[in-house]
Motif scaffolding. Structure first.
Motif, short mmCIF file in Angstrom:
data_model
loop_
_atom_site.label_atom_id
_atom_site.label_comp_id
_atom_site.label_asym_id
_atom_site.label_seq_id
_atom_site.Cartn_x
_atom_site.Cartn_y
_atom_site.Cartn_z
N ARG A 115 142.02 98.13 9.93
CA ARG A 115 142.62 97.43 11.07
C ARG A 115 143.58 96.34 10.59
O ARG A 115 144.66 96.16 11.16
CB ARG A 115 141.52 96.87 11.96
CG ARG A 115 142.00 96.45 13.33
CD ARG A 115 140.83 96.15 14.26
NE ARG A 115 139.97 97.30 14.47
CZ ARG A 115 140.14 98.22 15.41
NH1 ARG A 115 141.13 98.11 16.25
NH2 ARG A 115 139.31 99.24 15.52
N PRO A 147 137.96 108.06 16.37
CA PRO A 147 137.67 106.88 17.19
C PRO A 147 138.46 105.64 16.76
O PRO A 147 138.86 104.84 17.61
CB PRO A 147 136.17 106.66 17.03
CG PRO A 147 135.70 107.58 15.97
CD PRO A 147 136.76 108.60 15.74
N PHE A 148 138.70 105.50 15.46
CA PHE A 148 139.50 104.37 15.00
C PHE A 148 140.89 104.40 15.61
O PHE A 148 141.36 103.42 16.19
CB PHE A 148 139.59 104.35 13.46
CG PHE A 148 140.51 103.29 12.93
CD1 PHE A 148 140.13 101.95 12.95
CD2 PHE A 148 141.76 103.61 12.44
CE1 PHE A 148 140.98 100.96 12.49
CE2 PHE A 148 142.62 102.63 11.96
CZ PHE A 148 142.22 101.30 11.99
N ARG A 150 141.99 106.12 18.18
CA ARG A 150 141.95 106.02 19.65
C ARG A 150 141.81 104.56 20.09
O ARG A 150 142.28 104.19 21.16
CB ARG A 150 140.81 106.87 20.22
CG ARG A 150 141.14 108.35 20.25
CD ARG A 150 140.02 109.15 20.92
NE ARG A 150 140.29 110.56 20.89
CZ ARG A 150 141.00 111.23 21.81
NH1 ARG A 150 141.50 110.59 22.83
NH2 ARG A 150 141.18 112.54 21.68
N SER A 151 141.17 103.73 19.26
CA SER A 151 141.02 102.31 19.62
C SER A 151 142.33 101.55 19.47
O SER A 151 142.47 100.45 20.00
CB SER A 151 139.93 101.66 18.75
OG SER A 151 140.40 101.38 17.44
N LEU A 152 143.29 102.11 18.76
CA LEU A 152 144.55 101.43 18.50
C LEU A 152 145.75 102.01 19.24
O LEU A 152 146.75 101.32 19.41
CB LEU A 152 144.86 101.46 17.00
CG LEU A 152 143.94 100.66 16.10
CD1 LEU A 152 144.26 100.93 14.64
CD2 LEU A 152 144.05 99.18 16.42
#
Length: 178
Positions: A115, A147-148, A150-152
């Motif tokens: 991140r 998922p990483f 998709r979170s960004l």
């Protein structure tokens, strides 16, 4: 939490960065080195250090200074083929910052390194002033990748939903102003 140093890679970082990238290709992707897809890994100086609009970041272990994570950005949009034509047209080279090689050694994962690398890369893209979009694609078979991302960002195409399944990868657009 360890205080990792994240910085633009220099010539002395390239062997460590290359090792992180190659280890990821063999361990996580199971593909190993494929010259057509991974030429930037063999010569990261030419791919990321020389062009003004490209960059390679490294995260260094505060205990021994070893490169434990990488993140790169270049101005090459996704090529067609192998990517669908409409994806290549939506994210043209020169106008698109493509995120690449966001890799973290397994023993350093879950500490926010990926991140932080992405945040720095997005700042680089915004400071350039010539990019209108940030693009990346990921293999959802890699643990934690889907998922990483998709979170960004926003999914623009999940090839698994295509009639023939395409390459099975997911294409994302990441907001530059994150």
């Amino acid at each position: 939490m360890l205080d990792y140093c994240i910085r633009a890679a220099g010539p002395d970082d390239l062997d460590g960065a290359r090792a992180v990238m190659l280890d990821t290709l063999y361990r996580d992707f199971g593909t190993g080195y494929v010259p057509h897809w991974h030429g930037d890994i063999v010569d990261p100086a030419a791919a990321y250090l020389a062009p003004a609009r490209h960059t390679l970041l490294v995260a260094l272990d505060p205990e021994d200074g070893a490169v434990v994570a990488t993140g790169a950005l270049d101005s090459r949009g996704p090529a067609h083929p192998p990517n669908p034509r409409h994806i290549a047209e939506r994210f043209p080279s020169g106008e698109t910052a493509q995120l690449r090689r966001i890799y973290v050694r397994p023993e350093h994962r879950r500490r926010g390194l990926a991140r932080r690398l992405v945040t720095e890369l997005l700042a680089f893209a915004a400071a350039d002033g010539g990019y209108r979009a940030v693009y990346l694609h990921t293999d959802p078979a890699v643990e934690g990748a889907e998922p990483f991302w998709r979170s960004l960002g926003k999914v623009v195409l999940d090839e698994r939903e295509e009639p023939a399944g395409g390459q099975g990868i997911i294409h994302f657009e990441i907001p530059m102003g994150r």
